[in-house]
Design a protein around this motif. Sequence first.
Motif, PDB file in Angstrom:
ATOM      1  N   GLU A  59       0.834  -1.204   0.000  1.00  0.00           N
ATOM      2  CA  GLU A  59       0.000   0.000   0.000  1.00  0.00           C
ATOM      3  C   GLU A  59       0.867   1.252   0.000  1.00  0.00           C
ATOM      4  O   GLU A  59       0.559   2.229  -0.690  1.00  0.00           O
ATOM      5  CB  GLU A  59      -0.956  -0.003   1.200  1.00  0.00           C
ATOM      6  N   MET A  60       1.951   1.239   0.746  1.00  0.00           N
ATOM      7  CA  MET A  60       2.883   2.366   0.727  1.00  0.00           C
ATOM      8  C   MET A  60       3.425   2.569  -0.680  1.00  0.00           C
ATOM      9  O   MET A  60       3.488   3.695  -1.180  1.00  0.00           O
ATOM     10  CB  MET A  60       4.029   2.132   1.715  1.00  0.00           C
ATOM     11  N   LYS A  66       1.275   6.571  -6.989  1.00  0.00           N
ATOM     12  CA  LYS A  66       0.155   7.459  -7.331  1.00  0.00           C
ATOM     13  C   LYS A  66       0.514   8.936  -7.145  1.00  0.00           C
ATOM     14  O   LYS A  66       0.176   9.778  -7.973  1.00  0.00           O
ATOM     15  CB  LYS A  66      -1.061   7.117  -6.474  1.00  0.00           C
ATOM     16  N   ASN A  67       1.207   9.257  -6.048  1.00  0.00           N
ATOM     17  CA  ASN A  67       1.447  10.659  -5.683  1.00  0.00           C
ATOM     18  C   ASN A  67       2.832  11.174  -6.071  1.00  0.00           C
ATOM     19  O   ASN A  67       3.052  12.380  -6.061  1.00  0.00           O
ATOM     20  CB  ASN A  67       1.217  10.853  -4.185  1.00  0.00           C
ATOM     21  N   HIS A  68       3.778  10.294  -6.303  1.00  0.00           N
ATOM     22  CA  HIS A  68       5.142  10.601  -6.765  1.00  0.00           C
ATOM     23  C   HIS A  68       6.055  11.231  -5.714  1.00  0.00           C
ATOM     24  O   HIS A  68       7.264  11.080  -5.815  1.00  0.00           O
ATOM     25  CB  HIS A  68       5.120  11.471  -8.024  1.00  0.00           C
ATOM     26  N   LYS A  69       5.505  11.948  -4.751  1.00  0.00           N
ATOM     27  CA  LYS A  69       6.311  12.591  -3.702  1.00  0.00           C
ATOM     28  C   LYS A  69       5.570  12.443  -2.382  1.00  0.00           C
ATOM     29  O   LYS A  69       4.509  13.041  -2.188  1.00  0.00           O
ATOM     30  CB  LYS A  69       6.514  14.069  -4.007  1.00  0.00           C
ATOM     31  N   VAL A  70       6.135  11.636  -1.481  1.00  0.00           N
ATOM     32  CA  VAL A  70       5.440  11.312  -0.233  1.00  0.00           C
ATOM     33  C   VAL A  70       6.414  11.363   0.940  1.00  0.00           C
ATOM     34  O   VAL A  70       7.575  10.957   0.817  1.00  0.00           O
ATOM     35  CB  VAL A  70       4.799   9.901  -0.297  1.00  0.00           C
ATOM     36  N   VAL A  71       5.919  11.846   2.073  1.00  0.00           N
ATOM     37  CA  VAL A  71       6.644  11.771   3.338  1.00  0.00           C
ATOM     38  C   VAL A  71       5.818  10.891   4.256  1.00  0.00           C
ATOM     39  O   VAL A  71       4.642  11.175   4.514  1.00  0.00           O
ATOM     40  CB  VAL A  71       6.837  13.161   3.987  1.00  0.00           C
ATOM     41  N   PHE A  72       6.416   9.813   4.745  1.00  0.00           N
ATOM     42  CA  PHE A  72       5.786   8.957   5.739  1.00  0.00           C
ATOM     43  C   PHE A  72       6.291   9.434   7.097  1.00  0.00           C
ATOM     44  O   PHE A  72       7.453   9.231   7.448  1.00  0.00           O
ATOM     45  CB  PHE A  72       6.122   7.489   5.490  1.00  0.00           C
ATOM     46  N   THR A  73       5.416  10.092   7.830  1.00  0.00           N
ATOM     47  CA  THR A  73       5.800  10.783   9.056  1.00  0.00           C
ATOM     48  C   THR A  73       5.160  10.162  10.286  1.00  0.00           C
ATOM     49  O   THR A  73       4.194   9.413  10.190  1.00  0.00           O
ATOM     50  CB  THR A  73       5.395  12.275   8.968  1.00  0.00           C
ATOM     51  N   GLY A  74       5.668  10.534  11.430  1.00  0.00           N
ATOM     52  CA  GLY A  74       5.063  10.127  12.690  1.00  0.00           C
ATOM     53  C   GLY A  74       3.997  11.097  13.143  1.00  0.00           C
ATOM     54  O   GLY A  74       3.117  10.754  13.918  1.00  0.00           O
ATOM     55  N   ASN A  75       4.049  12.335  12.639  1.00  0.00           N
ATOM     56  CA  ASN A  75       3.095  13.362  13.066  1.00  0.00           C
ATOM     57  C   ASN A  75       2.790  14.287  11.891  1.00  0.00           C
ATOM     58  O   ASN A  75       3.621  15.103  11.509  1.00  0.00           O
ATOM     59  CB  ASN A  75       3.666  14.155  14.240  1.00  0.00           C
TER      60      ASN A  75
END
Length: 114
Positions: A59-60, A66-75
């Motif tokens: 899924e990640m 899909k979005n090309h630029k993503v930050v997977f953050t804690g907050n």
Amino acid sequence: MKNYPEWQDLNFEIEKENPFSSKYVTTDGDIFYVEPIFYTMLSSFREHHPTKIPEILEEMQRVVKKNHKVVFTGNFEHPLTTVSDDFVILEIFDITDRLNIYVEDKSRGSDYGD
């Protein structure tokens, strides 16, 4: 910043302006960052739902494609990663809730009231 084993096959880049975030670039040129808190939470899901980790990682990957630029953050409100406004910022629950994968929060107060 750390090169996490889940994304060893991707290009790992070091950025001075984001010393705590791990930056990855896919073969398609998509960019994503994984913050330490996000990874810690992913590890918690690994403990509670080890068979669901491939689904979460898939899924990640889908979200990045899909979005090309993503930050997977804690907050979401205070990400550690400094990026331009065209990045999508997501927490672990944005991924796991879509998949109906949950970890029960047992950190609530005591049931033994006065």
